[in-house]
Design an enzyme around this catalytic site. Sequence first.
Site, PDB file in Angstrom:
ATOM      1  N   ASN A 138     -54.422  10.582  52.912  1.00 26.31           N
ATOM      2  CA  ASN A 138     -55.165  10.925  51.754  1.00 26.31           C
ATOM      3  C   ASN A 138     -56.622  10.702  51.421  1.00 26.31           C
ATOM      4  O   ASN A 138     -57.343  11.488  50.762  1.00 26.31           O
ATOM      5  CB  ASN A 138     -54.398  10.454  50.545  1.00 26.31           C
ATOM      6  CG  ASN A 138     -54.375   8.995  50.283  1.00 26.31           C
ATOM      7  OD1 ASN A 138     -54.344   8.105  51.481  1.00 26.31           O
ATOM      8  ND2 ASN A 138     -54.491   8.326  49.458  1.00 26.31           N
ATOM      9  N   GLY A 193     -51.597  11.050  67.205  1.00 26.18           N
ATOM     10  CA  GLY A 193     -50.287  11.658  67.282  1.00 26.18           C
ATOM     11  C   GLY A 193     -49.400  11.365  66.326  1.00 26.18           C
ATOM     12  O   GLY A 193     -49.691  10.863  65.228  1.00 26.18           O
ATOM     13  N   GLY A 198     -46.327   9.732  63.804  1.00 27.90           N
ATOM     14  CA  GLY A 198     -46.057   8.458  63.712  1.00 27.90           C
ATOM     15  C   GLY A 198     -44.502   7.844  64.196  1.00 27.90           C
ATOM     16  O   GLY A 198     -44.688   6.676  64.861  1.00 27.90           O
ATOM     17  N   VAL A 241     -46.502   7.347  68.241  1.00 25.97           N
ATOM     18  CA  VAL A 241     -47.584   6.386  68.465  1.00 25.97           C
ATOM     19  C   VAL A 241     -47.551   5.280  67.530  1.00 25.97           C
ATOM     20  O   VAL A 241     -47.815   4.239  67.773  1.00 25.97           O
ATOM     21  CB  VAL A 241     -48.884   7.346  68.199  1.00 25.97           C
ATOM     22  CG1 VAL A 241     -50.146   6.446  68.324  1.00 25.97           C
ATOM     23  CG2 VAL A 241     -49.205   8.479  69.340  1.00 25.97           C
ATOM     24  N   GLY A 242     -47.195   5.609  66.104  1.00 21.07           N
ATOM     25  CA  GLY A 242     -47.166   4.546  65.212  1.00 21.07           C
ATOM     26  C   GLY A 242     -46.064   3.676  65.451  1.00 21.07           C
ATOM     27  O   GLY A 242     -46.189   2.457  65.724  1.00 21.07           O
ATOM     28  N   CYS A 258     -53.276   6.943  45.960  1.00 20.36           N
ATOM     29  CA  CYS A 258     -52.243   5.764  45.680  1.00 20.36           C
ATOM     30  C   CYS A 258     -52.238   5.179  44.269  1.00 20.36           C
ATOM     31  O   CYS A 258     -51.488   4.706  43.594  1.00 20.36           O
ATOM     32  CB  CYS A 258     -52.063   4.858  46.815  1.00 20.36           C
ATOM     33  SG  CYS A 258     -53.562   4.000  46.781  1.00 20.36           S
TER      34      CYS A 258
HETATM   35  P1  NAD Z   1     -46.521   8.095  55.856  1.00 17.74           P
HETATM   36  O1  NAD Z   1     -45.859   6.830  55.488  1.00 17.74           O
HETATM   37  O2  NAD Z   1     -45.717   9.151  56.414  1.00 17.74           O
HETATM   38  O3  NAD Z   1     -47.788   7.814  57.209  1.00 17.74           O
HETATM   39  C1  NAD Z   1     -48.685   6.795  57.086  1.00 17.74           C
HETATM   40  C2  NAD Z   1     -49.175   6.547  58.597  1.00 17.74           C
HETATM   41  O4  NAD Z   1     -47.936   6.066  59.197  1.00 17.74           O
HETATM   42  C3  NAD Z   1     -49.347   7.798  59.403  1.00 17.74           C
HETATM   43  O5  NAD Z   1     -50.303   7.432  60.174  1.00 17.74           O
HETATM   44  C4  NAD Z   1     -48.324   8.114  60.088  1.00 17.74           C
HETATM   45  O6  NAD Z   1     -48.148   8.950  61.251  1.00 17.74           O
HETATM   46  C5  NAD Z   1     -47.431   6.662  60.428  1.00 17.74           C
HETATM   47  N1  NAD Z   1     -46.227   6.593  60.623  1.00 17.74           N
HETATM   48  C6  NAD Z   1     -44.981   7.519  60.360  1.00 17.74           C
HETATM   49  N2  NAD Z   1     -43.890   7.138  60.780  1.00 17.74           N
HETATM   50  C7  NAD Z   1     -44.232   5.919  61.599  1.00 17.74           C
HETATM   51  C8  NAD Z   1     -43.368   5.114  61.964  1.00 17.74           C
HETATM   52  N3  NAD Z   1     -42.106   5.094  62.190  1.00 17.74           N
HETATM   53  N4  NAD Z   1     -43.789   3.911  62.496  1.00 17.74           N
HETATM   54  C9  NAD Z   1     -45.288   3.625  62.620  1.00 17.74           C
HETATM   55  N5  NAD Z   1     -46.062   4.433  61.962  1.00 17.74           N
HETATM   56  C10 NAD Z   1     -45.656   5.539  61.369  1.00 17.74           C
HETATM   57  O7  NAD Z   1     -47.499   8.367  54.783  1.00 17.74           O
HETATM   58  P2  NAD Z   1     -48.546   9.428  54.277  1.00 17.74           P
HETATM   59  O8  NAD Z   1     -47.662  10.585  53.898  1.00 17.74           O
HETATM   60  O9  NAD Z   1     -49.544   9.616  55.489  1.00 17.74           O
HETATM   61  O10 NAD Z   1     -49.508   8.974  53.067  1.00 17.74           O
HETATM   62  C11 NAD Z   1     -48.926   8.985  51.810  1.00 17.74           C
HETATM   63  C12 NAD Z   1     -48.323   7.679  51.361  1.00 17.74           C
HETATM   64  O11 NAD Z   1     -49.367   6.744  51.423  1.00 17.74           O
HETATM   65  C13 NAD Z   1     -48.068   7.391  49.803  1.00 17.74           C
HETATM   66  O12 NAD Z   1     -46.949   7.023  49.677  1.00 17.74           O
HETATM   67  C14 NAD Z   1     -49.280   6.714  49.169  1.00 17.74           C
HETATM   68  O13 NAD Z   1     -48.914   5.986  48.073  1.00 17.74           O
HETATM   69  C15 NAD Z   1     -49.483   5.887  50.288  1.00 17.74           C
HETATM   70  N6  NAD Z   1     -50.892   5.040  50.109  1.00 17.74           N
HETATM   71  C16 NAD Z   1     -50.646   3.979  49.855  1.00 17.74           C
HETATM   72  C17 NAD Z   1     -52.167   3.278  49.680  1.00 17.74           C
HETATM   73  C18 NAD Z   1     -52.284   1.802  49.270  1.00 17.74           C
HETATM   74  O14 NAD Z   1     -53.339   1.237  49.310  1.00 17.74           O
HETATM   75  N7  NAD Z   1     -51.072   1.227  48.704  1.00 17.74           N
HETATM   76  C19 NAD Z   1     -53.324   3.899  49.883  1.00 17.74           C
HETATM   77  C20 NAD Z   1     -53.107   5.240  50.294  1.00 17.74           C
HETATM   78  C21 NAD Z   1     -51.851   6.076  50.489  1.00 17.74           C
END
Ligand code: NAD
Length: 480
Positions: free
Chosen positions: A150, A204, A206, A209-210, A282
């Site tokens: 975001n 890559g 999540g 790579v994550g 967020c």
């Molecule tokens: P997401 O959780 O789908 O992905 C976030 C990151 O995690 C990405 O890089 C993704 O590739 C990685 N990821 C996905 N699966 C993973 C796994 N199993 N292991 C490790 N990494 C993995 O979130 P999104 O859709 O990219 O972002 C939106 C969300 O982020 C919303 O819920 C929003 O509220 C939250 N957000 C929170 C804040 C905060 O400061 N609290 C700030 C911005 C966004």
Amino acid sequence: MKIISNYIDGKLQPAISGQYLDVYDPSKGSVYAQAPDSGIQDVEDATYAAQNAFEKWAATSIDERHKYLIKIADLIENKLNELAMAESIDNGKPLWLAKKVDIPRASANFRYFANAITQFSSEAHDMGGTGINYTLREPIGVAGCISPWNLPLYLFTWKIAPALAAGNTVVAKPSEVTPMTAYLLSEICMEVGLPAGVLNIVHGLGHKVGAAITEHKKIKAISFTGSTRVGAEIAKTAAPMFKKISLEMGGKNPNIIFADCNYDKMLATTLRSSFANQGQICLCGSRIFVERTIYERFKNDFIKKTKELKVGPPLDAATKVGAVVSKPHFEKILSYIKLAKEEGGNILCGGKKAALNGGHKNGWYIYPTIIENLKYDCRTNQEEIFGPVVTIMPFDTEEEVLKYANSTQYGLSATLWTENLSRAHKLAKEIDAGIIWINTWLMRDLRTPFGGVKNSGVGREGGFEALRFFTEPKNVCIAY
Ligand code: NAD
């Protein structure tokens, strides 16, 4: 077609698999770039490089690290136009917003932590005549940083900058949905001559790579921003490995408006806190509670102002609401609008996709949407939508609105609008959230602790909190 590379051990390189992921321009709904579809071995190589670089980087003087980070901050600033354009195309956000907020903040993150590390100190505990304790704060080693789509460069650098400032080396993964500015950051790091392996960026998915970063034995700390669902998965893996974790997750933030507020300021700010970045921040206030005596007035004014927001291509200077980030996200938001109707919600404006013409006809646009007539505890009011959708609800008493505000699993931020000082302080204490804004929204001071409570977060970013997270305290006790 632009091709993005990983940045490992100071070099740009493709994924070992040779495979790529499509990267979309959401304003057109079409593929415009490709990013490496990396896997376990790429993370292994990045971690190896980070481990090799650690000892030397940790031993550099604070002054030296300060200089590197300032150089990166300067280059981000110099490349404002290029980076803002890249962010806007990658994410769908208005170009003016990327220029005004995202890129300046990415530069500010590096500048802030470059300076903060020069002011960071540790404690000493005098034991009277018997002895003294002092605390050493040492870098942890290799830190893993995982960020969402975001605010791509803004949040990516919010983690990387303190990790590097504190003397750690980093393996970082941006969102696969918006990888472009992370790639441009790797070029910037090469331009400033950041030593090889100090920062490694692996692109890559999540779950590949994550997950590999989370599971890697040599990565000692994970700083994650993203959804609560993924945060829980990371915690499940990292906790039994006894890694340090910082989780910044979802929100469903209340925006509480009392009749005694500064009405014009509240209305203008509420428009922003509802729909800025297409509601994909967020911290957006997605549940708006309005004291009943001004409910009708607010409702009419808010609908009028919302209808004036121009939905359009991100590069058009008049656009206030650009495209949402991806097709799955577009469909998710529309499915929540459908759910709201099923739950008895009345759509006051928006509520549907916005059809643009020409090259943008396949883009993912949604009109800013206001919904009323929903109970505070229905799914629409409890689950994170993360799009240009807000609900409005009347309330009569402080007790009632406090119950509504605290009713969700989340606790990231809250906004209060009132000129009554005692009420503002009292509610600020009682609302379950890590951040409370009174008569403002998204007013940020990078020195303050940033993060949420309940299912919105574990730990805090920002200021010395971030430097404490990225260091390990060691107590040294000396007997006199
Ligand atoms: P997401 O959780 O789908 O992905 C976030 C990151 O995690 C990405 O890089 C993704 O590739 C990685 N990821 C996905 N699966 C993973 C796994 N199993 N292991 C490790 N990494 C993995 O979130 P999104 O859709 O990219 O972002 C939106 C969300 O982020 C919303 O819920 C929003 O509220 C939250 N957000 C929170 C804040 C905060 O400061 N609290 C700030 C911005 C966004």
